[in-house]
Design an enzyme around this catalytic site. Sequence first.
Site, PDB file in Angstrom:
ATOM      1  CB  SER A  48      -0.918   0.005   1.229  1.00 31.27           C
ATOM      2  OG  SER A  48      -0.167  -0.197   2.409  1.00 31.27           O
ATOM      3  CG  ASP A  86       2.229  -6.691   1.245  1.00 27.08           C
ATOM      4  OD1 ASP A  86       1.825  -7.812   1.586  1.00 27.08           O
ATOM      5  OD2 ASP A  86       1.531  -5.662   1.323  1.00 27.08           O
ATOM      6  CE  LYS A 116      -0.282  -8.245   3.665  1.00 28.02           C
ATOM      7  NZ  LYS A 116      -0.852  -8.119   2.300  1.00 28.02           N
ATOM      8  CD  GLU A 185      -7.693  -5.210   1.602  1.00 23.03           C
ATOM      9  OE1 GLU A 185      -6.579  -5.759   1.594  1.00 23.03           O
ATOM     10  OE2 GLU A 185      -7.900  -4.069   1.173  1.00 23.03           O
TER      11      GLU A 185
HETATM   12  O1  KIV Z   1      -0.500  -3.388   1.628  1.00 20.58           O
HETATM   13  C1  KIV Z   1      -1.152  -3.320   2.680  1.00 20.58           C
HETATM   14  O2  KIV Z   1      -1.096  -2.335   3.427  1.00 20.58           O
HETATM   15  C2  KIV Z   1      -2.003  -4.452   3.034  1.00 20.58           C
HETATM   16  C3  KIV Z   1      -2.954  -4.267   4.180  1.00 20.58           C
HETATM   17  C4  KIV Z   1      -4.081  -3.414   3.776  1.00 20.58           C
HETATM   18  C5  KIV Z   1      -3.406  -5.576   4.717  1.00 20.58           C
HETATM   19  O3  KIV Z   1      -1.942  -5.467   2.402  1.00 20.58           O
END
Ligand code: KIV
Length: 284
Positions: A48, A86, A116, A185
């Site tokens: 994000s 991520d 993640k 989500e």
């Molecule tokens: O990228 C992110 O911030 C996310 C969260 C919204 C879970 O994947």
Amino acid sequence: MTAKAVTTTSLKKMKADGKKITMLTAYDYPSAKLADQAGIDVILVGDSLGMVVLGYDTTIPVTVADMVYHTRAVTRAVNHALVVTDLPFLSYHGTWQETLKNAGEIIQKGNAKAVKLEGGREVAETVKRLTQAGIPVMGHIGLTPQSVNQLGGFRVQGKTKEAARALIEDAKILEEAGCFALVLECIPAPLAKLITEKIEIPTIGIGAGVDCDGQVLVFHDMLGYGGEHYPKFVKKYAEIGITIEQAIRTYIDEVKTAAFPQEEHSYGIDADLLSGLYGEGERR
Ligand code: KIV
């Protein structure tokens, strides 16, 4: 005394003990330091960051290099929270060697403790192999922003019987594949409750109701920092964007009117020294 560091194992224990898990995104040193000092359990260096820090419309342009750069800043600040980063768009869809290299960079160069990735059964084999390689994996199902073009926009998922059933099955498959936790989500709250009851690993909800084992929000959203439109599931705990803009307006005004800096912000010098700087007849 420093609080004991959070681990993937301690998160599973929190679920077993019925203790809620807190997760927040952070993308730089000061935000991570504040979140860690406040006692957050998990810091997510989310892709994000592409939207809230880099100004893109989606998370799709974010690269592994971006993730490593921001993760390094975050991990320098953190003593207590578990840092999860991520894997960005397409960084885990090529060959196994490419996936391992990308995840390895995030762990070795970024110093994150886990990665993640988004998706259901289609990423189960990847989860299995990363876990076997010693890289803990958090899953992410429901609204998966990296697939926004396929999902046709940022919308609530799992609203039909088939879609709800598929999400429950995906959650079980990801648990079986080795995920230590699962982000849910933007799915209906009763469905998130059902998934949470059906798996032993913790669920972390965002737009998924109160019955998940934990909650995650985006740092900039929950603080009202820089955004214009916020999803329904965001609760703003502060309005720091307004505070920052007001402070900058006051600064501009004070510089223009010479109200800043004042004596207390300035350095002095002995008056004789200054007047004796140039000798008689010397050019100034
Ligand atoms: O990228 C992110 O911030 C996310 C969260 C919204 C879970 O994947």
